[in-house]
Design an enzyme around this catalytic site. Structure first.
Site, PDB file in Angstrom:
ATOM      1  N   CYS A 196      -4.593   3.685   2.291  1.00 48.43           N
ATOM      2  CA  CYS A 196      -4.109   2.662   1.357  1.00 48.43           C
ATOM      3  C   CYS A 196      -5.137   2.408   0.250  1.00 48.43           C
ATOM      4  CB  CYS A 196      -3.818   1.358   2.105  1.00 48.43           C
ATOM      5  SG  CYS A 196      -3.251   0.046   1.001  1.00 48.43           S
ATOM      6  N   CYS A 238       1.855   9.575   6.584  1.00 51.36           N
ATOM      7  CA  CYS A 238       2.264   9.384   7.985  1.00 51.36           C
ATOM      8  C   CYS A 238       2.731  10.715   8.592  1.00 51.36           C
ATOM      9  CB  CYS A 238       3.396   8.360   8.061  1.00 51.36           C
ATOM     10  SG  CYS A 238       4.031   8.146   9.743  1.00 51.36           S
ATOM     11  N   ASP A 267      18.720  -6.335   2.065  1.00 54.50           N
ATOM     12  CA  ASP A 267      17.472  -6.732   1.425  1.00 54.50           C
ATOM     13  C   ASP A 267      17.671  -7.851   0.393  1.00 54.50           C
ATOM     14  OD1 ASP A 267      14.792  -6.498   0.693  1.00 54.50           O
ATOM     15  OD2 ASP A 267      15.179  -4.974  -0.791  1.00 54.50           O
ATOM     16  N   CYS A 281      -0.803  -5.307  -2.014  1.00 55.43           N
ATOM     17  CA  CYS A 281      -0.048  -4.044  -1.999  1.00 55.43           C
ATOM     18  C   CYS A 281       0.309  -3.598  -3.423  1.00 55.43           C
ATOM     19  CB  CYS A 281       1.214  -4.260  -1.169  1.00 55.43           C
ATOM     20  SG  CYS A 281       2.285  -2.832  -1.075  1.00 55.43           S
ATOM     21  N   CYS A 306       4.953   2.133  -4.347  1.00 54.24           N
ATOM     22  CA  CYS A 306       3.908   2.997  -3.801  1.00 54.24           C
ATOM     23  C   CYS A 306       4.409   3.593  -2.496  1.00 54.24           C
ATOM     24  CB  CYS A 306       2.633   2.190  -3.558  1.00 54.24           C
ATOM     25  SG  CYS A 306       1.295   3.158  -2.832  1.00 54.24           S
TER      26      CYS A 306
END
Length: 307
Positions: A195, A245, A131, A211, A238
């Site tokens: 969301c 899910c 990352d 976001c 978040c």
């Protein structure tokens, strides 16, 4: 014995021994499908103030431009799902940031894996990525058969959901390549519906500039007033789209002691956070990914939530 097969099995076995959840391998080549998607996403300014996303467009899509002579992308998953979670009456921190900063933990494991490959196989050159460079990690993980990219744009697996980090070794060694798995999101829209800032603008497309993670971590300016009151008590990151899910009901607690949270983190209340000092911030988040937002950033987020 086919040397490619033998090398592949050797690498996957060692990855498992180092604590990685799974390991998949794909051919290092241009990401043809992702190129127009990335271009469109950038053109629509869905990266907000994350200007670094505009850099190294070619390298982002082609690992052979990033690592000279590269033949294979070894993708790895490392579980971070915690066995204990924060006090439900507290302001919230994304689960990936509970313990020691994942960059350090995974980089060490990747270095060990690359050293192992060089010792066991011979002169193999490559680089480790966590990352921290222009690598489309979710695309590579999906290509390597480790899961599919869900409607919330996170990598998903039927076995363990999505609470894991993705990392890569890009190396100049030919290996046996895995095949992608099929998408199992079906007609589910749980992540889109849940969301708080409506950042999932359509299935598989997240407007990063809307976001909560972007606002609480990446954005250095003040948070736009249109989004005040929509943060659902998140002060760093978040997890809403992952928490709702259905595949995450299969998440199992990680086995990495370095990811265990600072004891203070789990017991703190909203009042405790509202009174946080810079010294306390340094003490609790000394080796944490939360340092990224700095004390001033976290305080800004808490002040917004408490106002």
């Amino acid at each position: 014995m086919n040397p490619k097969k033998g090398y592949t099995e050797l690498i996957k076995t060692e990855a498992k021994r180092l604590g990685f959840l799974s390991c998949g391998i794909s051919k290092a080549e241009f990401l043809e499908e992702e190129a127009p998607r990335l271009e469109k996403w950038l053109n629509q300014n869905m990266h907000g103030e994350m200007r670094y996303m505009e850099n190294h467009f070619d390298k982002r899509l082609d690992p052979t431009k990033l690592v000279e002579g590269s033949k294979s992308v070894v993708s790895l998953l490392l579980n971070y799902f915690p066995s204990e979670q924060q006090n439900p009456e507290s302001y919230k921190i994304s689960k990936y940031a509970y313990g020691t900063d994942y960059h350090f933990v995974i980089k060490d494991k990747l270095k060990s894996l690359l050293s192992f490959i060089q010792e066991e196989i011979g002169e193999v050159h490559g680089r480790a990525f966590v990352d921290s460079a222009p690598v489309l990690d979710k695309a590579w993980a999906a290509r390597s058969g480790l899961g599919w990219v869900g409607k919330h744009s996170n990598l998903l697996t039927q076995q363990v959901g999505s609470f894991y980090f993705i990392a890569e070794l890009i190396i100049d060694l030919e290996l046996e390549y895995d095949s992608p798995v099929t998408d199992h999101c079906g007609t589910c829209t749980a992540c889109i519906d849940a969301c708080p800032t409506e950042a999932i603008v359509e299935p598989y497309v997240v407007d990063g500039s809307k976001c909560i993670s972007y606002f609480t971590i990446e954005l250095k300016d003040s948070i736009p007033s249109a989004f005040h009151g929509k943060f659902d008590d998140w002060m760093f990151g978040c997890d809403v789209c992952q928490d709702v899910c259905p595949w995450n009901r299969f998440s199992k607690p990680h086995q990495e002691p370095l990811f265990n949270p600072h004891p203070e983190l789990l017991s703190m209340t909203k009042k405790d956070w509202e009174e946080i000092t810079e010294d306390f911030f340094r003490q609790v988040f000394k080796k944490s990914a939360v340092k990224r937002t700095k004390y001033t950033g976290l305080k800004r987020n808490i002040d917004l939530l408490s106002s």
